[in-house]
Design an enzyme around this catalytic site. Structure first.
Site, PDB file in Angstrom:
ATOM      1  CG  HIS A 185      -0.217   7.484   0.756  1.00  0.00           C
ATOM      2  ND1 HIS A 185      -0.012   8.097   1.976  1.00  0.00           N
ATOM      3  CD2 HIS A 185      -1.022   6.419   1.004  1.00  0.00           C
ATOM      4  CE1 HIS A 185      -0.661   7.433   2.930  1.00  0.00           C
ATOM      5  NE2 HIS A 185      -1.267   6.399   2.364  1.00  0.00           N
ATOM      6  CG  HIS A 217      -5.815   6.522   1.474  1.00  0.00           C
ATOM      7  ND1 HIS A 217      -6.323   6.286   2.734  1.00  0.00           N
ATOM      8  CD2 HIS A 217      -4.541   6.067   1.517  1.00  0.00           C
ATOM      9  CE1 HIS A 217      -5.394   5.735   3.493  1.00  0.00           C
ATOM     10  NE2 HIS A 217      -4.301   5.592   2.764  1.00  0.00           N
ATOM     11  CG  HIS A 269      -1.591   1.308   1.467  1.00  0.00           C
ATOM     12  ND1 HIS A 269      -2.477   1.844   0.554  1.00  0.00           N
ATOM     13  CD2 HIS A 269      -1.514   2.205   2.480  1.00  0.00           C
ATOM     14  CE1 HIS A 269      -2.915   3.005   1.016  1.00  0.00           C
ATOM     15  NE2 HIS A 269      -2.343   3.253   2.176  1.00  0.00           N
ATOM     16  CD  GLU A 281       5.863  -2.849 -22.669  1.00  0.00           C
ATOM     17  OE1 GLU A 281       6.353  -3.000 -21.539  1.00  0.00           O
ATOM     18  OE2 GLU A 281       6.193  -3.512 -23.658  1.00  0.00           O
TER      19      GLU A 281
HETATM   20  O1  2HA Z   1       0.377   3.516   7.276  1.00  0.00           O
HETATM   21  O2  2HA Z   1      -0.833   4.686   4.736  1.00  0.00           O
HETATM   22  O3  2HA Z   1      -3.369   4.049   5.165  1.00  0.00           O
HETATM   23  C1  2HA Z   1      -0.223   4.706   6.982  1.00  0.00           C
HETATM   24  C2  2HA Z   1      -1.180   4.540   5.888  1.00  0.00           C
HETATM   25  C3  2HA Z   1      -2.555   4.204   6.256  1.00  0.00           C
HETATM   26 ZN    ZN Z   2      -2.432   4.992   3.344  1.00  0.00          ZN
END
Ligand code: 2HA
Ligand code: ZN
Length: 270
Positions: free
Chosen positions: A141, A210, A139, A169
């Protein structure tokens, strides 16, 4: 026991966090990574039967009961992972009944795994069901993906096709398409369930305003997927207000799909 700082999985997760930090995707404590590890991999470096703090998973993770993961810590900065892996990272073992996990190594300042652990574990479960070689959930940003989620429709087909059109691509890298969730409260089971519901047939889900979740069979694969989506989003943000003189058409993408033998998401190419 060998020195864990020399473990390939540890070296690689440190390098990945450094890269992602330098790309500007992981400000402050933004972002988190988890990777499934085999017992044989872990046992060379730590005592797998060691005592450790036990915490609740808060959902039924029995499908990955007995599995080991290395995971980034809550509140930790990607910037610091390679400097202090023992504090910023931890190795956990999921209990056989899936209701709890034990911290076997790391989080030396008394820390815990990422606040997004429910989403990570739920995604590991659905991705493992889809692909037995699955290993990594990431995950982060990424700047342009977040920017795009303000100005582009969040319709998944439209979002995916816009990204596919930005680099030839893209359809090769993510023929399965991109899932998109509207803005939601993060860090809880609800967003985990919503993300996992999309990850069963895709490896990547955007959280509007997010960030993004990407998965893969290795750190490089999950990173490479997110990197490609982010670059496509960057091109979109650069050109969206310009007059478009030519583009990649659906017919072009069908030709690529044929040439590369891709399994393009059903119904996405006209
Ligand atoms: O760890 O990115 O979504 C911090 C984050 C929570
Ligand atoms: Zn996050």
């Amino acid at each position: 026991m060998k020195d864990i700082r020399t473990a390939p999985f540890l070296v690689e997760i440190c390098r990945t966090c450094d890269n992602m930090y330098r790309l500007g995707w992981d400000e402050r404590n933004g972002g988190n990574i988890s990777m499934l590890l085999d017992e044989s991999e872990v046992a060379e470096y730590i005592d797998v039967n060691a005592e450790g703090r036990v915490l609740e998973t808060k959902f039924d993770a029995a499908y990955i009961g007995g599995r080991y993961l290395i995971v980034t810590g809550t509140g930790q900065y990607f910037k610091n992972v390679s400097v202090s892996p023992e504090t910023c990272l931890g190795i956990i073992k999921i209990a056989e009944d899936g209701k709890s996990y034990k911290i076997l190594w790391g989080f030396e300042d008394g820390g815990r795994p990422t606040s997004e652990l429910p989403t990570h574990l739920m995604n590991h479960i659905v991705r493992l069901k889809a692909d037995k070689n699955h290993k990594v959930v990431t995950h982060t940003h990424p700047t342009n993906v977040i920017a795009m989620s303000f100005v582009h429709t969040l319709d998944e087909k439209e979002f995916t096709k816009t990204l596919w059109r930005m680099i030839t691509e893209c359809v090769v890298v993510f023929p399965d398409g991109i899932g998109v969730l509207p803005w939601m409260v993060c860090g809880n089971e609800e967003i985990g369930v919503a993300t996992a519901a999309k990850m069963d047939t895709r490896r990547c889900v955007v959280w509007a305003q997010h960030g993004i979740f990407g998965s893969g069979t290795s750190l490089d694969e999950a990173f490479g997927l997110i990197e490609t989506v982010e670059k496509a989003a960057q091109i979109y943000m650069m050109i969206k207000d310009s007059e478009i003189l030519q583009t990649i058409t659906d017919d072009n993408m069908k030709d690529i799909a044929k040439a590369f033998g891709l399994n393009v998401r059903e119904g996405y190419l006209d």
